[in-house]
Design an enzyme around this catalytic site. Structure first.
Site, PDB file in Angstrom:
ATOM      1  N   ASP A 196       0.828  -1.204   0.000  1.00  0.00           N
ATOM      2  CA  ASP A 196       0.000   0.000   0.000  1.00  0.00           C
ATOM      3  C   ASP A 196       0.861   1.253   0.000  1.00  0.00           C
ATOM      4  OD1 ASP A 196       0.767  -0.684   2.692  1.00  0.00           O
ATOM      5  OD2 ASP A 196      -0.682   0.779   3.439  1.00  0.00           O
ATOM      6  N   GLU A 224      -0.025  -1.011   5.835  1.00  0.00           N
ATOM      7  CA  GLU A 224       1.022  -0.499   6.720  1.00  0.00           C
ATOM      8  C   GLU A 224       0.836   0.982   7.005  1.00  0.00           C
ATOM      9  OE1 GLU A 224       4.829   1.380   7.878  1.00  0.00           O
ATOM     10  OE2 GLU A 224       3.633   1.738   6.080  1.00  0.00           O
TER      11      GLU A 224
END
Length: 489
Positions: free
Chosen positions: A121, A188
């Protein structure tokens, strides 16, 4: 009197000579391996595969309904297409919404496994800043010797480079000596609770004990450490904790034409000023002390003298490190005032005002310690302090790892082989990563991204014009190839 003066002068000379002798005894860390033969790779092809990954908008948002699930599914499909051997020969398991856990079985089942982590991400592009990019942030353009796009540094380059290395080694018939896990979270940037945390749960349930983990968090810096011209490969041995506090001040509302004492904004302002003037205590952690010892032989004489004699001059050394934001963050828990709000109209006295204070915790400092410090610094019982729910998560700093452990030496050896010009140091990273979720599963944890990082790159991470050099990215792949070849120290 003359004898006393001469005796004092002699003592001072002896003391100065002792200080100089201790500084002169500082030696560079030994090189653990000579430069390895440069692995022949097709850098443009590697860059093209990374660019394809950057085109997929795998953006993490705090509000889950904004997540583009299709982008993550396409990212998974891209990995399967780009790395067919990895997906045919390694065990691949989906975890959580979009997380992935790969297992590459080693030849020696008695050895504890290693885990390489990265995340798929990325953060959003700040609205209104799109025109500040030289190349569109999600176009995956290769130009001027760089691959441009969100995720080029944070953190798709690590993820794709690790799989490139595994694919290359599988083509050579290589199998690692110890089992290697590749753990790729998808959230994250918003705490990792559905990605890395769920992957950790899977490993925990299976009784997996890891020798070490390696995640993002540092790089091969150039021009970051004052007084050192050579690149510095900072293999960090710890990360800081994270918590945001919400401060609330209340006052008497009403009409602005008749203001009374105790205005909520004024009371809050006094509290914030006291916080800003009272930092948390400074101290030297072992990995930071180790970083200073490793770098001191390459520093100017004054800094070398101070570090070599820090048992005598530690307060002075801490004061010097406090002067710059980066080094200050290495020696204390920092507190940053990030949001202030209060009032609804120019002629209305606010009955309430609040602020958010983001605290990054040095290992050893707890959330309760940070809250106690804020209460003491503010010294106003009418200011309410609580953990801010809007921050999304809070976590203590995980335990420090040992920069003298054989697992650190394994990574250092690989740096020596691939980046022979770089000095190797330890330290702690200044932010938080997915690595913390594996804290109870591993013996050691390290943080290092094998790419060059200069002062010009600092605003690119989470900012505009994120990019990585085509040749620098090829060296990342070379690093991971050698690391996987060196999996057993």
């Amino acid at each position: 009197m003359k004898r006393t003066f001469l005796a004092l002068a002699a003592a001072l000379l002896v003391f100065a000579a002792l200080l100089g002798y201790r500084a002169a005894r500082l030696r560079s860390a030994p090189v653990l391996a000579p430069a390895a033969e440069r692995i022949a790779l097709d850098a443009p092809q590697l860059a093209g595969r990374l660019a394809a990954a950057l085109r997929l908008q795998t953006v993490s948002y705090v509000k889950a309904d904004r997540t583009d699930a299709e982008a993550f599914r396409q990212f998974h499909a891209l990995l399967r297409a780009q790395f067919p051997r990895v997906h045919r020969m390694l065990d691949v398991e989906p975890v959580g919404a979009f997380g992935l856990l790969y297992r590459w079985d080693g030849r020696d089942a008695a050895r504890k496994p290693a885990l390489l982590a990265a995340h798929m991400d990325v953060v959003p592009v700040e609205p209104g800043t799109e025109t500040r990019w030289t190349q569109p942030p999600f176009a995956g353009v290769i130009a001027e010797g760089y691959v441009w796009g969100r995720g080029a540094l944070d953190d798709k380059s690590n993820l794709i480079a690790q799989l490139e290395a595994a694919e290359w080694l599988l083509a050579q018939g290589h199998a690692p000596q110890r089992t290697v896990y590749f753990a790729y979270g998808h959230d994250e940037e918003i705490g990792g609770t559905d990605g890395a945390a769920r992957i950790a749960e899977v490993l925990r349930a299976r009784g997996v004990r890891l020798a070490y983990t390696l995640d993002e968090g540092s790089a091969i810096t150039q021009g970051i450490v004052a007084g050192i011209d050579r690149p510095v490969a900072a293999i960090m041995a710890g990360e800081r904790g994270y918590v945001t506090f919400r401060l609330t001040a209340r006052g008497v509302g009403g009409h602005a034409s008749t203001p009374a004492r105790g205005n909520a904004i004024v009371r809050l302002s006094h509290a914030l000023l006291r916080i800003d003037e009272r930092p948390m205590p400074a101290r030297l952690l072992p990995p930071v002390a180790g970083m200073l010892d490793r770098l001191a032989p390459h520093m100017p004489a004054a800094e070398r003298l101070l570090i070599a004699n820090r048992d005598l001059f530690e307060p002075l050394l801490l004061r010097a490190l406090s002067a710059a934001p980066i080094t200050n963050a290495l020696i204390r828990s920092t507190q940053a005032i990030t949001v202030v709000a209060g009032g609804v109209k120019d002629n209305v006295l606010p009955s309430e005002a609040h602020a958010l204070v983001n605290v990054r915790l040095l290992p050893g400092d707890r959330i309760v310690d940070a809250e106690a410090h804020l209460r003491s610094a503010i010294d106003d019982p009418d200011i309410a302090i609580e953990i801010a729910a809007e921050a999304g998560f809070a976590n203590e700093a995980p335990p420090l790892s040992d920069p003298r452990a054989p697992e650190f030496a394994l990574i250092e050896k690989t740096v020596n082989e691939v980046f022979p010009q770089a000095l190797v140091s330890s330290g702690i990273i200044l932010a938080t990563t997915d690595n913390r979720h594996y804290a109870d599963l591993r013996d050691q944890a390290y943080y290092f991204s094998p790419y060059p990082y200069t002062p010009a790159d600092q605003p690119r991470v989470h900012g505009s014009d994120e990019r990585i050099g085509v040749e620098a990215y090829a060296d990342m792949v070379r690093f991971y190839i050698r690391l996987l070849q060196n999996t057993a120290p």
